[in-house]
Design a protein around this motif. Structure first.
Motif, mmCIF file in Angstrom:
data_model
loop_
_atom_site.group_PDB
_atom_site.id
_atom_site.type_symbol
_atom_site.label_atom_id
_atom_site.label_comp_id
_atom_site.label_asym_id
_atom_site.label_seq_id
_atom_site.Cartn_x
_atom_site.Cartn_y
_atom_site.Cartn_z
ATOM 1 N N ARG A 116 3.661 1.487 -3.064
ATOM 2 C CA ARG A 116 3.056 1.891 -4.344
ATOM 3 C C ARG A 116 2.578 3.336 -4.283
ATOM 4 O O ARG A 116 2.691 4.086 -5.265
ATOM 5 C CB ARG A 116 1.928 0.936 -4.710
ATOM 6 N N SER A 117 2.050 3.743 -3.154
ATOM 7 C CA SER A 117 1.602 5.129 -3.010
ATOM 8 C C SER A 117 2.752 6.106 -3.187
ATOM 9 O O SER A 117 2.576 7.213 -3.720
ATOM 10 C CB SER A 117 0.962 5.322 -1.637
ATOM 11 N N SER A 126 -6.178 -1.843 -7.138
ATOM 12 C CA SER A 126 -6.539 -0.490 -6.710
ATOM 13 C C SER A 126 -5.340 0.261 -6.160
ATOM 14 O O SER A 126 -5.253 1.484 -6.287
ATOM 15 C CB SER A 126 -7.654 -0.556 -5.662
ATOM 16 N N GLN A 127 -4.402 -0.450 -5.533
ATOM 17 C CA GLN A 127 -3.166 0.190 -5.083
ATOM 18 C C GLN A 127 -2.409 0.802 -6.264
ATOM 19 O O GLN A 127 -1.764 1.845 -6.124
ATOM 20 C CB GLN A 127 -2.266 -0.831 -4.385
ATOM 21 N N GLU A 186 -4.904 -5.213 -4.770
ATOM 22 C CA GLU A 186 -3.634 -4.771 -5.356
ATOM 23 C C GLU A 186 -3.850 -3.917 -6.599
ATOM 24 O O GLU A 186 -3.117 -2.955 -6.837
ATOM 25 C CB GLU A 186 -2.756 -5.977 -5.672
ATOM 26 N N ARG A 223 0.851 -1.199 0.000
ATOM 27 C CA ARG A 223 0.000 0.000 0.000
ATOM 28 C C ARG A 223 0.886 1.248 0.000
ATOM 29 O O ARG A 223 0.666 2.195 -0.760
ATOM 30 C CB ARG A 223 -0.871 0.060 1.257
ATOM 31 N N LEU A 274 -8.171 -1.010 -0.065
ATOM 32 C CA LEU A 274 -6.708 -0.988 -0.196
ATOM 33 C C LEU A 274 -6.100 -2.390 -0.116
ATOM 34 O O LEU A 274 -4.909 -2.559 -0.360
ATOM 35 C CB LEU A 274 -6.091 -0.077 0.870
ATOM 36 N N GLU A 275 -6.913 -3.383 0.209
ATOM 37 C CA GLU A 275 -6.442 -4.766 0.127
ATOM 38 C C GLU A 275 -6.385 -5.235 -1.337
ATOM 39 O O GLU A 275 -5.766 -6.260 -1.634
ATOM 40 C CB GLU A 275 -7.360 -5.698 0.924
ATOM 41 N N ILE A 283 -3.544 6.277 -0.434
ATOM 42 C CA ILE A 283 -4.593 6.182 -1.450
ATOM 43 C C ILE A 283 -4.158 6.954 -2.685
ATOM 44 O O ILE A 283 -3.807 8.134 -2.586
ATOM 45 C CB ILE A 283 -5.914 6.782 -0.919
ATOM 46 N N ARG A 284 -4.194 6.310 -3.831
ATOM 47 C CA ARG A 284 -3.868 6.999 -5.081
ATOM 48 C C ARG A 284 -5.158 7.621 -5.641
ATOM 49 O O ARG A 284 -5.889 7.004 -6.413
ATOM 50 C CB ARG A 284 -3.232 6.034 -6.086
#
Length: 320
Positions: A70-71, A164-165, A162, A67, A159-160, A204-205
């Motif tokens: 990647r953010s 969406s991350q 991947e 999380r 956010l679990e 959060i992206r």
């Protein structure tokens, strides 16, 4: 596998990348993520968490650590800073962020009313669209803390994912039916504090925030909210006067039937409730995290001071 083995591994947890090939390509292009970079960064961040003098307990599974990596586009120092801030705000504001569950009666009531609904199908860019319906909140029954908990519950669950991350989120805010009573639920201090918590401490992206049918009397609150955002976030806000404008920017096929799509809203709500049930253990594991607020880094400590300053400033403004 026990909860400790799954969510708190002391070393390599046998992670296998859950991204499809198209999303892997996006991750490489936008985040500089490849297998070697990902593996090295996960190991470094996990070692940092386990050695940190202030972090008493924190999830160390790869999906959780990703999380933050990647953010922050795999900058390990920036991911470390955000993770420490994340643990700090969860500790500072337990009323908003701890003990999250779809079984909490008022939270479930709000979810069943369709206040916050992640659309089951992604948009044309692979992003998760989260529909927020302001009129679903009953100001006579619901408080700002209830609303904050619903948002936190949804974000922790999503956010679990991947994908969406990597691909990020689109927030679709349907403001039709928004009343002065809805606006009065939030103090200026709470709006500012919540915005800063999510913007600075949650990985959060945010790719786009769209506001649909915003009433004219909410314009001042909207201006205030926008003033709290970073320049990048401000550039991603879009005002949509009506449904026709909405269907120009989001593929109607993924929208609820009530918005011109194909699947009824009730079905979408049930899909999300099932997703929350499936992720129950992951949500519970977050309450096992703990940080010593007296031994944090200066950056995390500064966040507490900033949030306290926000509350004090706006309290004076509201009294005056």
């Amino acid at each position: 596998m026990g909860r400790d083995d799954e969510f708190f591994p002391p070393g390599d947890d046998g992670y296998e990348c859950g991204l499809d090939e198209a999303t892997k390509a996006v991750a490489l292009a936008e985040l500089r993520e490849d297998e070697a970079t990902r593996s090295r960064a996960i190991g470094q961040l996990r070692e940092w968490v386990l050695a940190h003098p202030a972090i008493r307990r924190c999830r160390t599974d790869s999906v959780f650590l990703l999380r933050f990596l990647r953010s922050k586009k795999f900058s390990v120092p920036l991911a470390q800073e955000m993770l420490e801030r994340y643990l700090t705000v969860r500790q500072l504001y337990p009323l908003w962020f701890r003990g999250l569950s779809a079984d909490e009666p008022v939270v479930r009531e709000i979810l069943l009313a369709g206040y916050l609904v992640p659309l089951p199908e992604r948009d044309d860019l692979g992003r998760r669209v989260v529909l927020r319906r302001a009129a679903s909140i009953d100001p006579s029954r619901h408080t700002s803390a209830h609303v904050a908990r619903v948002h936190a519950l949804a974000m922790e669950c999503l956010l679990e994912e991947e994908a969406s991350q990597v691909r990020g989120f689109v927030q679709l805010n349907d403001e039709s039916g928004l009343s002065a009573r809805h606006l009065s639920m939030w103090s200026l201090a709470d709006i500012a504090r919540m915005t800063k918590c999510f913007q600075k401490s949650f990985p959060i992206r945010h790719k786009s925030s769209k506001f649909l049918c915003l009433p004219h009397y909410a314009s001042k609150i909207m201006e205030f909210f926008i003033s709290l955002l970073s320049e990048k976030m401000r550039s991603r806000i879009e005002i949509l006067p009506n449904m026709e404008d909405l269907r120009k920017v989001i593929n109607p096929k993924i929208l609820p039937k009530e918005y011109g799509g194909e699947v009824p809203l009730d079905q979408m709500i049930n899909v999300f409730l099932a997703r929350l049930e499936a992720g129950r253990d992951a949500l519970r594991s977050l309450d096992d995290t703990d940080i010593d607020l007296d031994r944090r880094s200066p950056a995390a400590a500064d966040l507490e001071g900033e949030l306290a300053g926000v509350a004090g400033s706006f309290r004076r403004l509201e009294v005056d």
